[in-house]
Write a protein that holds these residues in place. Structure first.
Motif, PDB file in Angstrom:
ATOM      1  N   VAL A 144       0.842  -1.192   0.000  1.00  0.00           N
ATOM      2  CA  VAL A 144       0.000   0.000   0.000  1.00  0.00           C
ATOM      3  C   VAL A 144       0.882   1.249   0.000  1.00  0.00           C
ATOM      4  CG1 VAL A 144      -1.718   1.333   1.300  1.00  0.00           C
ATOM      5  CG2 VAL A 144      -1.874  -1.166   1.241  1.00  0.00           C
ATOM      6  N   LEU A 145       0.529   2.204  -0.863  1.00  0.00           N
ATOM      7  CA  LEU A 145       1.174   3.510  -0.905  1.00  0.00           C
ATOM      8  C   LEU A 145       0.097   4.583  -0.846  1.00  0.00           C
ATOM      9  CD1 LEU A 145       3.674   2.972  -3.888  1.00  0.00           C
ATOM     10  CD2 LEU A 145       4.203   2.885  -1.443  1.00  0.00           C
ATOM     11  N   GLY A 146       0.206   5.517   0.094  1.00  0.00           N
ATOM     12  CA  GLY A 146      -0.721   6.638   0.192  1.00  0.00           C
ATOM     13  C   GLY A 146      -0.037   7.895  -0.311  1.00  0.00           C
ATOM     14  N   ILE A 147      -0.724   8.666  -1.161  1.00  0.00           N
ATOM     15  CA  ILE A 147      -0.141   9.871  -1.762  1.00  0.00           C
ATOM     16  C   ILE A 147      -1.063  11.060  -1.520  1.00  0.00           C
ATOM     17  CG2 ILE A 147       0.660  10.961  -3.896  1.00  0.00           C
ATOM     18  CD1 ILE A 147       1.189   8.137  -5.009  1.00  0.00           C
ATOM     19  N   SER A 148      -0.482  12.150  -1.034  1.00  0.00           N
ATOM     20  CA  SER A 148      -1.230  13.400  -0.822  1.00  0.00           C
ATOM     21  C   SER A 148      -0.320  14.572  -1.181  1.00  0.00           C
ATOM     22  CB  SER A 148      -1.687  13.513   0.631  1.00  0.00           C
ATOM     23  OG  SER A 148      -0.603  13.881   1.458  1.00  0.00           O
ATOM     24  N   PRO A 149      -0.897  15.775  -1.265  1.00  0.00           N
ATOM     25  CA  PRO A 149      -0.055  16.949  -1.551  1.00  0.00           C
ATOM     26  C   PRO A 149       0.638  17.516  -0.312  1.00  0.00           C
ATOM     27  CG  PRO A 149      -2.364  17.579  -1.540  1.00  0.00           C
ATOM     28  CD  PRO A 149      -2.318  16.083  -1.344  1.00  0.00           C
ATOM     29  N   ASP A 150       0.522  16.837   0.823  1.00  0.00           N
ATOM     30  CA  ASP A 150       1.119  17.331   2.067  1.00  0.00           C
ATOM     31  C   ASP A 150       2.646  17.317   2.014  1.00  0.00           C
ATOM     32  OD1 ASP A 150      -1.336  17.663   3.661  1.00  0.00           O
ATOM     33  OD2 ASP A 150      -1.483  15.487   3.451  1.00  0.00           O
ATOM     34  N   LYS A 151       3.238  18.228   2.770  1.00  0.00           N
ATOM     35  CA  LYS A 151       4.695  18.267   2.901  1.00  0.00           C
ATOM     36  C   LYS A 151       5.158  17.084   3.763  1.00  0.00           C
ATOM     37  CE  LYS A 151       5.139  23.318   2.531  1.00  0.00           C
ATOM     38  NZ  LYS A 151       5.182  23.293   1.117  1.00  0.00           N
ATOM     39  N   VAL A 152       6.417  16.717   3.614  1.00  0.00           N
ATOM     40  CA  VAL A 152       7.001  15.575   4.311  1.00  0.00           C
ATOM     41  C   VAL A 152       6.817  15.686   5.822  1.00  0.00           C
ATOM     42  CG1 VAL A 152       9.198  14.415   4.815  1.00  0.00           C
ATOM     43  CG2 VAL A 152       8.647  15.079   2.468  1.00  0.00           C
ATOM     44  N   GLU A 153       6.998  16.874   6.376  1.00  0.00           N
ATOM     45  CA  GLU A 153       6.893  17.064   7.824  1.00  0.00           C
ATOM     46  C   GLU A 153       5.483  16.726   8.324  1.00  0.00           C
ATOM     47  OE1 GLU A 153      10.039  19.247   5.924  1.00  0.00           O
ATOM     48  OE2 GLU A 153       7.883  19.552   5.677  1.00  0.00           O
ATOM     49  N   LYS A 154       4.468  17.136   7.580  1.00  0.00           N
ATOM     50  CA  LYS A 154       3.092  16.845   7.978  1.00  0.00           C
ATOM     51  C   LYS A 154       2.819  15.350   7.856  1.00  0.00           C
ATOM     52  CE  LYS A 154      -1.697  18.288   7.342  1.00  0.00           C
ATOM     53  NZ  LYS A 154      -2.643  19.085   6.529  1.00  0.00           N
ATOM     54  N   LEU A 155       3.371  14.719   6.825  1.00  0.00           N
ATOM     55  CA  LEU A 155       3.195  13.269   6.665  1.00  0.00           C
ATOM     56  C   LEU A 155       3.830  12.523   7.833  1.00  0.00           C
ATOM     57  CD1 LEU A 155       3.819  12.807   2.835  1.00  0.00           C
ATOM     58  CD2 LEU A 155       1.624  12.872   4.051  1.00  0.00           C
ATOM     59  N   ALA A 156       4.983  12.982   8.293  1.00  0.00           N
ATOM     60  CA  ALA A 156       5.647  12.339   9.434  1.00  0.00           C
ATOM     61  C   ALA A 156       4.795  12.468  10.696  1.00  0.00           C
ATOM     62  CB  ALA A 156       7.031  12.947   9.646  1.00  0.00           C
TER      63      ALA A 156
END
Length: 157
Positions: free
Chosen positions: A70-82
């Motif tokens: 599974v891979l999730g993709i969004s326009p969020d910046k790396v810091e928010k994803l972390a």
């Protein structure tokens, strides 16, 4: 506003290389030989996106056992994803498509209805990419709640 072309079963999945929540580069081609669930979502840490991500997290072992990554993709910046990964205990890669170029190539960004208004934005979409890198299933405008259960049923997982 124009709608991007949508992918269909049998199309070659457009390859990409994006950065994950750790800052590491992840390419779709890294998964060649495996089946991959690629899903696009509008924004980390929002109610619907959190529900969907947690559903994938809670069903990940069954999906993995059936041969699906599974891979999730969004326009969020790396810091928010972390922060999202840590807050929800997410154990699959979350990828940043900040310029939305991958979303556009996959038809997951464009016109959509939001509270009765037509707006430009991320179209919540899920794809199954087969081991040869072709689209085995393409679903646009999916619902955040109940989508993973439906996906598992459709995949026989």
């Amino acid at each position: 506003m124009t709608e991007n072309a949508r992918l269909a079963v049998g199309d070659v999945a457009p390859d990409f290389t994006l950065v994950d929540s750790e800052g590491a580069k992840v390419s779709l081609s890294d998964y060649r030989g495996r089946q991959v669930v690629v899903y696009f979502y509008p924004a980390a840490m929002t109610p619907g996106c959190t529900k969907q991500a947690c559903d994938f997290r809670d069903n990940l072992s069954e999906l993995n056992d059936a041969g699906f990554d599974v891979l999730g993709i969004s326009p969020d910046k790396v810091e928010k994803l972390a922060k999202f990964r840590d807050a929800e205990g997410l154990t699959f890669p979350l990828l940043s498509d900040a310029d939305k170029s991958v979303m556009q190539r996959w038809g997951a960004f464009g016109e959509k209805q939001n509270y009765g208004r037509t707006v430009q934005g991320v179209i919540r979409s899920t794809f199954i990419v087969d081991a040869e890198g072709k689209i085995a299933k393409a679903s646009y405008n999916v619902r955040a709640t109940g989508h993973v259960a439906k996906l598992r049923k459709d995949l026989g997982v």
